[in-house]
Design a protein around this motif. Structure first.
Motif, mmCIF file in Angstrom:
data_model
loop_
_atom_site.group_PDB
_atom_site.id
_atom_site.type_symbol
_atom_site.label_atom_id
_atom_site.label_comp_id
_atom_site.label_asym_id
_atom_site.label_seq_id
_atom_site.Cartn_x
_atom_site.Cartn_y
_atom_site.Cartn_z
ATOM 1 N N ARG A 57 76.636 12.245 -47.372
ATOM 2 C CA ARG A 57 75.583 13.211 -47.634
ATOM 3 C C ARG A 57 74.320 12.570 -47.121
ATOM 4 N NH1 ARG A 57 76.185 13.427 -53.255
ATOM 5 N NH2 ARG A 57 73.915 13.586 -53.255
ATOM 6 N N SER A 58 73.331 13.372 -46.787
ATOM 7 C CA SER A 58 72.187 12.775 -46.108
ATOM 8 C C SER A 58 71.527 11.718 -46.976
ATOM 9 C CB SER A 58 71.179 13.839 -45.723
ATOM 10 O OG SER A 58 70.386 14.177 -46.822
ATOM 11 N N ASP A 59 71.548 11.903 -48.278
ATOM 12 C CA ASP A 59 70.894 10.899 -49.112
ATOM 13 C C ASP A 59 71.698 9.603 -49.174
ATOM 14 O OD1 ASP A 59 71.790 12.148 -52.421
ATOM 15 O OD2 ASP A 59 72.882 12.063 -50.527
ATOM 16 N N GLN A 60 72.904 9.649 -48.652
ATOM 17 C CA GLN A 60 73.653 8.399 -48.546
ATOM 18 C C GLN A 60 73.620 7.856 -47.126
ATOM 19 O OE1 GLN A 60 77.390 10.011 -49.854
ATOM 20 N NE2 GLN A 60 77.181 9.009 -51.858
ATOM 21 N N ALA A 61 73.116 8.654 -46.213
ATOM 22 C CA ALA A 61 73.215 8.286 -44.805
ATOM 23 C C ALA A 61 72.409 7.035 -44.501
ATOM 24 C CB ALA A 61 72.754 9.424 -43.927
ATOM 25 N N VAL A 62 71.238 6.941 -45.069
ATOM 26 C CA VAL A 62 70.433 5.749 -44.826
ATOM 27 C C VAL A 62 69.975 5.193 -46.175
ATOM 28 C CG1 VAL A 62 69.625 6.555 -42.572
ATOM 29 C CG2 VAL A 62 68.269 7.071 -44.601
ATOM 30 N N THR A 63 69.844 3.898 -46.219
ATOM 31 C CA THR A 63 69.249 3.265 -47.391
ATOM 32 C C THR A 63 67.879 3.886 -47.609
ATOM 33 O OG1 THR A 63 70.289 1.209 -46.702
ATOM 34 C CG2 THR A 63 68.535 1.038 -48.362
ATOM 35 N N ALA A 78 70.443 3.103 -36.500
ATOM 36 C CA ALA A 78 71.885 3.282 -36.273
ATOM 37 C C ALA A 78 72.296 4.747 -36.468
ATOM 38 C CB ALA A 78 72.678 2.371 -37.207
ATOM 39 N N SER A 79 71.886 5.343 -37.591
ATOM 40 C CA SER A 79 72.370 6.688 -37.923
ATOM 41 C C SER A 79 71.791 7.756 -36.997
ATOM 42 C CB SER A 79 72.024 7.036 -39.371
ATOM 43 O OG SER A 79 72.733 6.183 -40.239
ATOM 44 N N ALA A 80 70.524 7.605 -36.640
ATOM 45 C CA ALA A 80 69.916 8.583 -35.736
ATOM 46 C C ALA A 80 70.271 8.266 -34.283
ATOM 47 C CB ALA A 80 68.406 8.615 -35.930
ATOM 48 N N GLU A 81 71.053 7.228 -34.085
ATOM 49 C CA GLU A 81 71.491 6.824 -32.741
ATOM 50 C C GLU A 81 70.337 6.594 -31.796
ATOM 51 O OE1 GLU A 81 74.596 9.866 -31.906
ATOM 52 O OE2 GLU A 81 75.858 8.090 -32.004
ATOM 53 N N LEU A 82 69.362 5.838 -32.273
ATOM 54 C CA LEU A 82 68.226 5.506 -31.421
ATOM 55 C C LEU A 82 68.545 4.308 -30.544
ATOM 56 C CD1 LEU A 82 65.504 5.881 -34.187
ATOM 57 C CD2 LEU A 82 65.845 7.423 -32.242
ATOM 58 N N ALA A 83 69.246 3.353 -31.116
ATOM 59 C CA ALA A 83 69.553 2.139 -30.354
ATOM 60 C C ALA A 83 70.750 1.451 -30.968
ATOM 61 C CB ALA A 83 68.352 1.198 -30.349
ATOM 62 N N ASP A 84 71.268 0.485 -30.233
ATOM 63 C CA ASP A 84 72.396 -0.290 -30.717
ATOM 64 C C ASP A 84 72.177 -1.747 -30.282
ATOM 65 O OD1 ASP A 84 74.854 -0.847 -31.865
ATOM 66 O OD2 ASP A 84 75.835 0.864 -30.911
ATOM 67 N N TYR A 85 72.936 -2.652 -30.854
ATOM 68 C CA TYR A 85 72.807 -4.054 -30.489
ATOM 69 C C TYR A 85 73.533 -4.330 -29.181
ATOM 70 C CZ TYR A 85 71.261 -4.429 -35.305
ATOM 71 O OH TYR A 85 70.586 -4.256 -36.481
ATOM 72 N N GLY A 86 72.891 -5.077 -28.273
ATOM 73 C CA GLY A 86 73.559 -5.501 -27.053
ATOM 74 C C GLY A 86 74.426 -6.715 -27.333
ATOM 75 N N PRO A 87 75.295 -7.081 -26.380
ATOM 76 C CA PRO A 87 76.201 -8.209 -26.624
ATOM 77 C C PRO A 87 75.502 -9.568 -26.650
ATOM 78 C CG PRO A 87 76.502 -7.332 -24.402
ATOM 79 C CD PRO A 87 75.581 -6.390 -25.118
ATOM 80 N N VAL A 88 74.352 -9.668 -25.993
ATOM 81 C CA VAL A 88 73.619 -10.939 -26.011
ATOM 82 C C VAL A 88 72.621 -10.911 -27.179
ATOM 83 C CG1 VAL A 88 71.990 -12.398 -24.737
ATOM 84 C CG2 VAL A 88 73.878 -11.254 -23.527
ATOM 85 N N ARG A 89 72.598 -11.977 -27.964
ATOM 86 C CA ARG A 89 71.708 -12.065 -29.127
ATOM 87 C C ARG A 89 70.304 -11.549 -28.823
ATOM 88 N NH1 ARG A 89 67.363 -14.623 -30.843
ATOM 89 N NH2 ARG A 89 67.152 -15.583 -28.789
ATOM 90 N N GLY A 90 69.814 -10.632 -29.652
ATOM 91 C CA GLY A 90 68.427 -10.192 -29.515
ATOM 92 C C GLY A 90 68.210 -9.111 -28.480
ATOM 93 N N THR A 91 69.282 -8.675 -27.802
ATOM 94 C CA THR A 91 69.109 -7.579 -26.838
ATOM 95 C C THR A 91 69.487 -6.251 -27.489
ATOM 96 O OG1 THR A 91 71.350 -7.766 -25.907
ATOM 97 C CG2 THR A 91 69.606 -9.077 -24.873
ATOM 98 N N MET A 92 69.021 -5.166 -26.892
ATOM 99 C CA MET A 92 69.153 -3.849 -27.483
ATOM 100 C C MET A 92 69.573 -2.836 -26.426
ATOM 101 S SD MET A 92 65.974 -1.646 -29.147
ATOM 102 C CE MET A 92 64.940 -1.797 -27.699
ATOM 103 N N VAL A 93 70.458 -1.946 -26.806
ATOM 104 C CA VAL A 93 70.801 -0.807 -25.952
ATOM 105 C C VAL A 93 69.990 0.378 -26.467
ATOM 106 C CG1 VAL A 93 72.644 0.720 -25.161
ATOM 107 C CG2 VAL A 93 73.144 -1.685 -25.665
ATOM 108 N N ILE A 94 69.196 0.982 -25.618
ATOM 109 C CA ILE A 94 68.424 2.153 -26.049
ATOM 110 C C ILE A 94 69.262 3.392 -25.772
ATOM 111 C CG2 ILE A 94 66.232 3.398 -25.889
ATOM 112 C CD1 ILE A 94 64.984 0.880 -24.753
ATOM 113 N N ARG A 95 69.638 4.088 -26.847
ATOM 114 C CA ARG A 95 70.542 5.232 -26.711
ATOM 115 C C ARG A 95 69.762 6.509 -26.366
ATOM 116 N NH1 ARG A 95 75.176 4.902 -31.131
ATOM 117 N NH2 ARG A 95 76.146 6.191 -29.504
ATOM 118 N N PRO A 96 70.463 7.566 -25.949
ATOM 119 C CA PRO A 96 69.747 8.747 -25.433
ATOM 120 C C PRO A 96 68.641 9.298 -26.340
ATOM 121 C CG PRO A 96 72.045 8.909 -24.841
ATOM 122 C CD PRO A 96 71.917 7.681 -25.709
ATOM 123 N N TYR A 97 68.876 9.370 -27.642
ATOM 124 C CA TYR A 97 67.848 9.960 -28.517
ATOM 125 C C TYR A 97 66.616 9.055 -28.593
ATOM 126 C CZ TYR A 97 66.324 13.014 -32.403
ATOM 127 O OH TYR A 97 65.658 13.920 -33.194
#
Lengths: 539, 539
Positions: A57-63, A78-97
């Protein structure tokens, strides 16, 4: 104009064929909540989420934000799919949203930069190591953070290469070849690029090993022109923050200790996040002749004399996306200012019987068509995979400013229900808005403007209620200890400033441009002070 | 729509305050011709330029193309200020005029990608070395060209990092986290990014150590869908080449030897440059399950079975700018197709007496205003630093499609003179075009369209007159030796293909999609052949 260019993407872009809900969310329906195995140093700590299988439920979706700001921030990403962790420490994948928000930032600034006479271009990202060493304070500031390429094409390189942390050095190397006379000035360029800084403590969007930014670089014939340019660019950033992102930044000058490595003066915009920490959201540097002297960037003036150019540089990065999340988000999730929201309006059709479905969907489609044609970025969520209630929660978590509901009764009365993301529950819900195109478009546009302003007003009042005017070090310490910003007269030494940092964790964010008149007394020394400074803990 | 977004830049962008002619050109007025001390391996050889001080005339500005194609190419890039050499061997600085062409390419393709359901996003450029090793032919293809980061933040890294040469590996690493079920497919993304390949023989735009590109990556549930996508994207590239850049590329399939490292099939568009060498201008790969098997990118299908996804990737890079230069340029310099020209029309006002100046400039300004409002990218060159004749030559060298001249007599007759860049001398000059806004706008737009088509037709007839149909290896060798392309039936072995390359320097550019019907006999073996292949020397 910008909106119209981005329009073709807005239905196809984010959810090409049908609405597909994030796998992470779908997994949560069946699985215990899991956070990504974090490559980030400041990995989220465990939360109180139930280990049992539970239905999302949305109230459980995020802390909830009120419970744990950092966990909330990482959950939203994570939940809004803004970004994800890249494989190298400290890097980021910027997702479509998340990337669509960055594109909105780019679209606006790119036009402003060009209107003010700057041209885009591109410099190589590999910089000979020797360049970095040429400007003394620059090398001191950046050498701990460098990534070095030492092998190319299978061979050890003779000179190691720096992966650009910023481009002042290579820009000056090129400027020496392009600038000869006063007629070549001003030279005003910008580039959209990735940069690398080997940060130890990283956090998605806020501080990543690689990030995206724009960096402007200019060269001028006089110090006055350079100063005017540096001020103009911080002004453009300020207007952008207020008008597009509803973030009431405070613009001002950095203290000497906080000035960019290689600049004479650094101007900054400082934003107050939801946890009341400060975020440096953009900077503009008056570089004086520091780099032009180091690189020999000279021109012949109108009297035939050789002079070093006067320079500026200025930047805004993907960090700004983090600032938007942390300024406006609430317990439910993201809350996006309409002007930079990838989706401004989501339409959720509601039906129970199959006989209702056709007419509801047909009405929903024409509402979508009407709004789209009017330049509104609209998404019709017509999947059958989820209930309407689930969709409400989902799109609220994604921060979409307006939701339009259409059920069978609305169809028969030719009306829709409009809900505002920024006003929770019934208070934000208005029934019986006519589907008649011109009425509906006018209503929606007015509401989008209202939301844009309302987010700004809310952020201003939050900011102002969390800045304390202080007149002594004791007061400053108390303000910082209570989590607020402290504003007070300051003319003390660098070592006093360093002491404040060590003892309170707060730094001078800026000497704001807006100063009160009248004589002032330094809060630390009791000596006369010309300006107030703002102290805060920061990201 | 695209044009309107880019419009605000077009007067301010390239020459912000007043027209400032390139320093390189100005220097040439006083100095012996000098070429940049080249960091490129294929540095231009010396030319026959006079060592004496000489006044720049356009016919001296660049080495005539007919005289030395390579020297001409490098001269055009320098004189038209498209790019410059970076400080690291093989790197390139893309200057505003060159970057504006790249922006035009981006603007068009970005819309097409979104219309076809792709979303932009961004992956980190640092890839763990172990990723590259996972797909056998991929590592074989790319390992000789890698740049490696071995030091970060002052410390030797435990695992060296590859600076992305392409992103299939990191994309698959992330796809495994996002793809779970058939409902997550197709997943269709694109990124605009820089990539690094440690090339030994470099040439501005065509082959540089770092370059800019877009790389699309998709995952599908079936091989048919992946194949359809790979074909769709090469079709988008083909239309782009024809319609926007007037380059009549030949689209087709690569031979096994020339297929991308890691792909099942590579589709390509091949362009014939002015020296009749082929340029691979864009590729689209059907990756099959090669990467999904290497990385374990699986989904659960509708029957609950685990399957590996089927993938594609496709790219166009800044190399395309080089292709535009080498397709359309002539002895005088650059010639830009109107649709991607940063400046479509340049207005040159002409006056002798000061009394004429005001009225001429005022007329020129209103003509500019009229065209700009109509969406034409127009530049008024109103500087007094140079003569009109000098300006004619300068803007011809820069490849601006249309020049409008306005003198005192034109003002009194309310007319202008319009000259086409693609038709030299008097033949391309039309007198007495009315300044009346609707007439002028219609005339200019019609001429821009005509130039766009005419450049394409010219390039088609050049291409077709330089492709020879061959039926034996002797004929193939003769065609290649005469500098042409050879097209003939081919079903021979990889080693035969290798032999052709070694003996003639030509490779199979593609098996074109357009094939003639009827039975064919392999030109090499005399065995039956299903297709003709095109052989050519290439960049």
């Amino acid at each position: 104009m910008v909106a119209s260019l981005r329009l073709p993407s807005l239905t196809s872009l984010l959810f090409p064929a049908t609405t597909r809900y994030p796998a992470a969310l779908r997994r949560r329906v069946l699985c215990p909540r899991n956070r990504p195995a974090s490559g980030f140093a400041t990995a989220p700590s465990g939360t109180a989420a139930s280990p049992e299988v539970h239905r999302l439920r949305s109230d459980q979706a995020v802390t909830p934000r009120s419970q744990d700001f950092n966990a909330w921030y990482l959950d939203v990403i994570a939940s809004a799919e803004l970004a994800d962790y890249g494989p190298v420490r400290g890097t980021m994948v910027i997702r479509p949203y998340g990337y669509a928000i960055w594109e909105a930032i780019q679209d606006y600034l790119n036009v402003k930069f060009k209107e003010t006479g700057h041209s885009n271009m591109y410099f190589p990202q590999f910089i000979p190591y020797s360049f970095i060493e040429k400007e003394a304070s620059h090398v001191e500031g950046f050498s701990p953070e460098l990534a070095l390429v030492t092998v190319g094409g299978g061979h050890e390189l003779e000179e190691k290469l720096v992966v650009r942390p910023t481009s002042e050095t290579i820009v000056n190397h090129m400027f020496t070849q392009w600038i000869h006379s006063y007629r070549d000035l001003p030279l005003m360029i910008n580039q959209w690029a990735n940069v690398t800084r080997w940060e130890m403590r990283t956090k998605p969007f806020i501080r990543t090993l690689e990030f995206l930014w724009q960096e402007g670089h200019t060269a001028h014939a006089t110090p006055e022109e350079a100063e005017k340019e540096a001020k103009q660019m911080i002004e453009i950033y300020t207007r952008f923050a207020y008008e597009q992102t509803s973030i009431p930044v405070i613009a001002g000058r950095k203290s000497k200790l906080e000035t960019f490595a290689g600049a004479d003066t650094t101007y900054t915009i400082e934003a107050m996040m939801g946890d009341r920490k400060a975020l440096q959201a953009g900077t503009s540097h008056n570089l004086g002749q520091n780099f032009s002297r180091a690189f020999g960037t000279q021109f012949q003036d109108e009297n035939g004399e050789r002079q070093h150019v006067w320079q500026t540089s200025w930047a805004v990065s993907t960090r700004f996306v983090g600032g938007i999340i942390m300024t406006h988000g609430d317990d439910t999730g993201l809350m996006l200012p309409p002007k930079i929201a990838p989706i401004q309006v989501v339409i959720v059709p509601i039906w129970k019987k199959d006989t209702e479905k056709t007419e509801v969907l047909s009405a929903a489609s024409s509402v979508k068509e009407v709004l789209q044609t009017a330049g509104v970025r609209v998404k019709l969520d017509d999947t059958t995979e989820r209930t309407a209630g689930w969709k409400f929660n989902f799109w609220e978590m994604k921060g979409v400013p307006i939701r339009i509901e259409i059920g069978p009764r609305d169809v028969s009365s030719n009306c829709v229900v409009v809900s505002r993301r920024d006003i929770p529950g019934k208070a934000g819900k208005v029934f019986g808005i006519s589907m008649e195109p011109s009425t509906l478009v006018a209503y929606v546009k007015e509401k989008l403007d209202e939301i844009q302003s309302s987010l700004l007003e809310k952020a201003i009042s939050f900011r102002d209620s969390n800045i304390v005017d202080v007149n002594s070090y004791e007061e400053l310490k108390a303000a910082i200890a209570s989590g607020k910003w402290a504003r007070g007269p300051w003319s003390a030494s660098d070592s006093d400033e360093q002491r404040v940092k060590e003892e309170t964790g707060a730094t001078i964010r800026c000497f704001p441009f807006e100063q009160t008149l009248g004589s002032k007394t330094c809060l630390m020394t009791g000596n006369p002070a010309e300006e107030v400074a703002i102290f805060a803990k920061s990201y």
